[in-house]
Design a protein around this motif. Structure first.
Motif, short mmCIF file in Angstrom:
data_model
loop_
_atom_site.label_atom_id
_atom_site.label_comp_id
_atom_site.label_asym_id
_atom_site.label_seq_id
_atom_site.Cartn_x
_atom_site.Cartn_y
_atom_site.Cartn_z
N LYS A 36 -3.62 -9.68 -2.48
CA LYS A 36 -3.96 -8.27 -2.57
C LYS A 36 -2.74 -7.44 -2.19
N ASP A 37 -2.40 -6.49 -3.04
CA ASP A 37 -1.28 -5.60 -2.76
C ASP A 37 -1.64 -4.73 -1.56
N PRO A 38 -0.83 -4.74 -0.50
CA PRO A 38 -1.19 -3.99 0.72
C PRO A 38 -1.19 -2.48 0.52
N VAL A 39 -0.53 -2.00 -0.52
CA VAL A 39 -0.45 -0.56 -0.76
C VAL A 39 -1.52 -0.11 -1.75
N THR A 40 -1.55 -0.75 -2.92
CA THR A 40 -2.49 -0.34 -3.97
C THR A 40 -3.84 -1.02 -3.85
N LEU A 41 -3.89 -2.11 -3.08
CA LEU A 41 -5.08 -2.94 -2.92
C LEU A 41 -5.48 -3.65 -4.21
#
Length: 257
Positions: free
Chosen positions: A121-126
């Motif tokens: 999971k992208d920590p910024v965009t989720l």
């Protein structure tokens, strides 16, 4: 042969210099792999040839070198070929292979359908992604980068045109998708594609080296370059100019792929 210090200076910075960035920028950044030239990878991951050592055999001796030189071949071309042979035939300092072919065969033996793909999971965009387990990504990335470095050196030595020469993975498009990809099914295809192409590349390298040995020793090769040509010239000329997904489906549809 030129003095090694002069040769190194002409080549550029050493592999230990901070100039070379890591190959991956996401979670793959933990992998000890860099965007660097062949000679730098040889310095980093192998034991470079020391011509001053009386106990060390020249890796090019088998290919017809005499006193470190090949007849009518420049010092730069000889050094590049020697680096390619070292990268292909000598053990990796991180214990990834004794010979590169061993790792390629290991990668080819994996069943893509049984790999436990990691969910990310992208920590910024989720946004959610899938990727290869880090250990497997390390193996295939090291193999792919080494193979392309070797191919580039051998193509240059043999005078092959880039437009007609075998390329494992243009711009490493498939490889980067293995680090993080939205589709698990596409991820399997990318992995399977690189498995097949690594095996093809290994055959190319063996054939090229045998041809070089024949050229400088007079021994007949066991295989000819044409017998391992992976893609016809019309397809090869446009390979690498489309998005990875389109490239993959086009290649997988070929009967000779």
């Amino acid at each position: 042969m030129e003095n090694e210090s002069i040769t190194a200076a002409l080549r550029g910075p050493l592999a230990t210099d901070p100039e070379y960035e890591r190959f991956f920028s996401r979670r793959g950044g933990a992998i000890d792999l860099y965007k660097e030239p062949l000679y730098a990878s040889v310095e980093r991951f192998h034991a470079p040839y020391d011509p001053t050592s009386a106990s060390e055999e020249d890796p090019l001796l088998y290919y017809g070198a005499v006193d470190g030189d090949l007849p009518n071949v420049s010092s730069a071309a000889t050094e590049s070929l020697r680096d390619a042979v070292i990268r292909f035939q000598q053990p990796h300092r991180n214990f990834l292979w004794e010979r590169l072919s061993d790792l390629i065969n290991k990668i080819a033996s994996y069943d893509a359908s049984s790999i436990a793909w990691e969910q990310l999971k992208d920590p910024v965009t989720l946004d959610e992604y899938h990727g290869l387990p880090l250990g497997l990504l390390e193996e295939i990335a090291h193999a792919a980068v080494a193979v392309q470095q070797i191919l580039d050196a051998l193509h240059s030595f043999l005078g092959r045109k880039p437009s007609t020469a075998f390329t494992l993975d243009p711009n490493y498009s498939f490889l980067y998708m293995l680090e993080a990809c939205r589709s698990r099914s596409e991820l399997r295809f990318y992995f399977s594609s690189l498995q097949l192409r690594l095996v093809r590349a290994n055959k190319h390298i063996l054939s090229y080296l045998q041809s070089i040995r024949t050229l400088y020793t007079g021994e007949e090769p066991s295989e000819y370059l044409s017998s391992v040509d992976s893609t016809i010239s019309e397809v090869r000329e446009v390979f690498g100019k489309e998005p990875p997904t389109k490239e993959l489906y086009r290649l997988m549809a070929r009967k000779d792929y």
